[in-house]
Structures are given as structure tokens and as C-alpha cells.
Design an enzyme around this catalytic site. Structure first.
Site, mmCIF file in Angstrom:
data_model
loop_
_atom_site.group_PDB
_atom_site.id
_atom_site.type_symbol
_atom_site.label_atom_id
_atom_site.label_comp_id
_atom_site.label_asym_id
_atom_site.label_seq_id
_atom_site.Cartn_x
_atom_site.Cartn_y
_atom_site.Cartn_z
ATOM 1 N N LYS A 46 -17.430 20.993 32.614
ATOM 2 C CA LYS A 46 -17.568 19.816 33.490
ATOM 3 C C LYS A 46 -16.572 18.698 33.150
ATOM 4 O O LYS A 46 -15.397 18.859 33.419
ATOM 5 C CB LYS A 46 -19.032 19.376 33.507
ATOM 6 C CG LYS A 46 -19.912 20.542 34.039
ATOM 7 C CD LYS A 46 -21.325 20.228 34.405
ATOM 8 C CE LYS A 46 -21.944 21.421 35.107
ATOM 9 N NZ LYS A 46 -23.060 22.042 34.451
ATOM 10 N N TYR B 212 -30.447 25.524 30.974
ATOM 11 C CA TYR B 212 -29.532 26.454 31.640
ATOM 12 C C TYR B 212 -28.227 26.478 30.865
ATOM 13 O O TYR B 212 -27.713 25.426 30.496
ATOM 14 C CB TYR B 212 -29.276 25.996 33.073
ATOM 15 C CG TYR B 212 -28.268 26.829 33.834
ATOM 16 C CD1 TYR B 212 -28.576 28.132 34.227
ATOM 17 C CD2 TYR B 212 -27.028 26.313 34.178
ATOM 18 C CE1 TYR B 212 -27.651 28.896 34.935
ATOM 19 C CE2 TYR B 212 -26.099 27.066 34.893
ATOM 20 C CZ TYR B 212 -26.414 28.355 35.262
ATOM 21 O OH TYR B 212 -25.502 29.109 35.972
ATOM 22 N N ASP C 104 -25.278 22.951 23.574
ATOM 23 C CA ASP C 104 -24.598 23.187 24.836
ATOM 24 C C ASP C 104 -24.393 21.835 25.510
ATOM 25 O O ASP C 104 -25.315 21.279 26.108
ATOM 26 C CB ASP C 104 -25.407 24.137 25.722
ATOM 27 C CG ASP C 104 -24.699 24.404 27.054
ATOM 28 O OD1 ASP C 104 -23.613 23.820 27.277
ATOM 29 O OD2 ASP C 104 -25.236 25.181 27.861
#
Ligand code: PLP
Length: 425
Positions: free
Chosen positions: A264, A143, A236
Site C-alpha cells: 500500500k 487479512y 503485517d
């Protein structure tokens, strides 16, 4: 007792689609309704009914210091006193950029954005602009945020042109998105063989189908094939950054991507994302270069202060190693339990882990899909009723923080054993 949460949810669904601002929070996949949170401190999170939960969600990763670190909160207050947004450069973004560069030697330059989604969207556009190619390759089960080009799945394990994962994405948009199964390097070799793919984007350890690790040679293979074919390799690291190693995938595997995306932990709980990488590629971004990218709130001083203070503490207190010291024992106990129990397995990387209700730890999405999802739902509910908050889906990673103590980790193991007994496993 979750009466207040239930009442709030009744109200929420009338004003917010599905009652939540991000789908997984709805607890739908485990057949429940969400808990509404009042506060969070250290390793615990408290709902509006006064229930206290040991938290393995940690706001989906950012809270690596534990919730509400005092120093971070004080810093945020101090910075906010001077204004919460300027729309002009401020010293804090320079400090955070320099900090990121010092921590991650492969980053020459970094651009801050407001979310992980924005970071990967920017990285993809930059790769396309830089290589003057349109196609991108991603892996099933990875994702990268919710923008159109990457919200794509593929038919059963066969490399194919993308099929959108959701209505609302034009077929035309995803025509240029290619997909392979995670760990399938032959598929990558085949799809890159025409030298017409702009970039390969990968979670260097997958976290968004549960934790799935790269097999030996997979990331090395990606690096080699990308270099041979003039394709940019994008790691990523929105989830893995600062979590699988203090230097992310670069530190853990010794492989250098062309670009990396962050989110994050880098914002410490505030909305921050970032794209970083080699100077000649990064300088393709406007205003230095031709690839446009912008953001009214990008580099926001309060968000920068939160990220900066979080990373300062992370380095100063050797946070990654401190967590790992406690985690090692936990992981070996969990490994032993999985070996002695049929139909459960377990993957971890650094401070993230997933327990799978499947005999062997999965190595791609096809195998994750073989898990016993009903059993996972029962496990989630059992843990919640016993005061432990897990991510409400088998497809998610669990997180550890500096504040998770040995007794907390033992509690997870003891409760798991009890659950296995109830299930007759
Ligand atoms: C969470 C995540 C994103 C998206 O970040 P948001 O801040 O939710 O937009 C992108 N990539 C990975 C690997 C993630 O884990």
C-alpha cells in the site's frame, strides 16, 4: 445518475468474473453495483458519469498524499522515459531500500515484491525456512492477502486448526495454520507452548475487520511469548505501515517484530510490497540463503520511483503529523457523537478509522460480527448518494489523506448526523 457505470458493469460481467478484479469492489455486500472511475485528484474521486465523491477509500490506503500528487506523477513520467522495466537491478531499488531502513530502524534488510500478498507469503516461507518449523499462527479477522496458508478462518471463537475460507485450498495446506481470536493472548500462549510454531503473523492494529485495536498487553505479550518459544513475530504492516505512525507499529507501540511486511503506502499507488527485518533472518532469502523467492517485475523502476517519491514527500512535509492535526478534532467530534448515540461506536489508529454499527467498539471478529450490517449498507448508500465514497463494507478501514480538509471531515460528521436522524437513532 450512475448510468454509464451500470452499463459498463453489464459489459464487465460478461468478460470478467463478477465484473471486477478484486471482489470487494463489486459493492455486493452493500447490495449495489460498482461505480467505474475516470480519474482521481487530491481528496476526490470522479466516476465515468461525472459524479464527484469525497474519497475515504483512497485506493485502500496507498494515497496518503491524496490522489495524483503532482510531484509523484512528474517523477513517474521522468523515470518511465528511460524504460519501464529492466529485469536487472536499478539504482532506484537501492534508494528505496535505504529510505525504508532510515525510516524504520528495526529493518536491516528489505526485499521488494509486487503486492502485500507476495510480501506475507514470502515472510511466512522465510520464517518456516529459518526456524525449520511448519506451523503458523494467525488471528481471526486479520487479512494477510489471498495465498493459501493464511486464507483461513476458525470455528466460533475456539482456537482450532484452520478451516479454509474458500474452496480451492487443500485441507492439507491449512493443517499447519493455527488461529486465535484477536486480543486473546491466553490462546497464543497455549498454542505456542510446544515450541513448534514458526511464526505468529498479526496486523498490529487490525484493519481488515474494520479498525480493531490491540488491547494493552496484547502485542507486548506476543513479543514475549514469541521470544520465549523461538517463534518469529511478524507484523503485517501492509495497511498500518506509515499510517498509524510514521514508523508504524514500532513507532506507536515501541515493539520490535522479527519481520515486517509492507505494501500500500510503500508503493504510493503502484504495485509494491516488501518484507523487511533482522539481517540474520533476511539473509536466509536466496541468493544469499536457501529460501527461494523471486519476481520478474520486482523492484520495477517506475513502481520504485513512485514509492520513493511518495515517502520523500511524506518525510519532507511531515505528512503524518499534518494529517493527525486535522484528524484529532474529527476523531473527538466523532467520539462525542458515538457516546451520545446508542448503537454506534468508533475505533481509530493514526490515519485509519472505522465507524461500527454496534454499541461498543469491537475488540475481535466475534464482536465485529455483531454489527448491524443492514444499517451499514444503508449508511454506505446514503453517503454515496451525497457524494461521499466509503469502503463498501463494515469490515473495512476508512483512510485519511493530506488533502482531507477540516470542511471535508465536518461534512462526514454532518452527513452522519443526518443519517442517524433518518434512522431514528
Ligand atoms: C491489503 C493487505 C494485504 C494484501 O495486500 P495486496 O497488495 O492486496 O496483496 C495484506 N495484509 C494486509 C494487512 C493488508 O491490509
Amino acid at each position: 445518475m450512475r448510468e454509464k457505470s451500470n452499463n459498463l458493469f453489464q459489459s464487465a460481467v460478461k468478460s470478467i468474473p463478477g465484473g471486477v478484479d478484486s471482489p470487494v469492489r463489486a459493492f455486493k455486500s452493500v447490495g449495489l453495483t460498482p461505480i467505474f472511475i475516470e480519474k482521481a485528484l487530491d481528496q476526490f474521486i470522479y466516476d465515468v458519469d461525472g459524479n464527484k465523491y469525497l474519497d475515504f477509500v483512497l485506493t485502500w490506503g496507498p494515497a496518503i498524499l491524496g490522489h495524483s500528487n503532482r510531484e509523484v506523477i512528474e517523477e513517474i513520467k521522468k523515470v518511465a522515459e528511460n524504460g519501464i522495466s529492466f529485469g536487472m537491478p536499478s539504482p532506484l531499488e537501492v534508494s528505496l531500500a535505504e529510505k525504508v531502513k532510515r525510516m524504520l530502524p528495526f529493518v536491516d534488510k528489505v526485499r521488494f515484491v509486487n503486492s502485500g500478498t507476495e510480501a506475507t507469503m514470502t515472510a511466512i516461507r522465510l520464517a518456516r525456512g529459518y526456524t525449520k518449523r511448519d506451523k503458523v499462527l494467525k488471528f481471526n479477522g486479520c487479512y494477510h492477502g489471498h495465498h493459501d496458508a493464511l486464507l483461513v478462518q476458525a470455528g466460533s471463537g475456539v482456537a482450532t486448526f484452520g478451516i479454509p475460507s474458500t474452496p480451492g485450498i487443500p485441507q492439507d495446506t491449512v493443517k499447519t495454520t493455527l488461529t486465535c481470536e484477536y486480543n486473546d493472548i491466553d490462546c497464543v500462549r497455549k498454542l505456542l507452548s510446544n515450541n513448534d510454531v514458526a511464526c505468529v503473523i498479526v496486523e498490529p492494529v487490525a484493519g481488515n475487520m474494520g479498525v480493531v485495536k490491540p488491547e494493552k498487553g496484547f502485542l507486548e505479550g506476543l513479543r514475549e511469548i514469541c521470544s520465549q518459544t523461538g517463534t518469529l513475530l511478524i507484523f503485517d504492516e501492509v495497511m498500518t505501515g506509515f499510517r498509524i505512525h510514521s514508523q508504524g507499529a514500532y513507532g506507536l507501540f515501541g515493539i520490535t517484530p522479527d519481520l515486517a511486511t509492507f505494501g500500500k503506502v510503500i508503493g504510493g499507488g503502484m504495485p509494491v510490497g516488501a518484507v523487511g527485518g533482522k539481517k540474520d533472518i533476511m539473509d536466509y532469502l536466496a541468493p544469499e540463503g536457501p529460501v527461494y523467492q523471486a519476481g520478474t517485475l520486482s523492484g520495477n523502476p517506475v513502481a520504485m520511483a513512485c514509492g520513493l517519491k511518495t515517502l520523500e514527500i511524506y518525510e519532507r512535509d511531515n505528512v503524518f503529523n499534518s494529517i493527525m492535526e486535522k484528524a484529532e478534532r474529527f476523531y473527538s467530534n466523532l467520539t462525542e457523537l458515538c457516546e451520545n448515540t446508542e448503537d454506534i461506536s468508533f475505533n481509530y489508529a493514526g490515519t485509519m478509522f472505522t465507524l461500527f454499527f454496534r454499541d461498543k467498539a469491537p475488540k475481535n471478529l466475534i464482536e465485529v460480527n455483531e454489527c448491524d450490517f443492514d444499517r451499514f449498507s444503508r449508511f454506505f448508500k446514503f453517503m454515496l448518494d451525497n457524494g461521499v465514497l466509503l469502503p463498501p463494507s463494515q469490515y473495512e478501514a476508512n483512510f485519511l489523506s493530506l488533502k482531507h480538509m477540516e470542511e471535508d471531515l465536518n461534512r462526514y460528521i454532518e452527513l452522519l448526523k443526518e443519517f442517524l436522524k433518518i434512522e431514528g437513532m
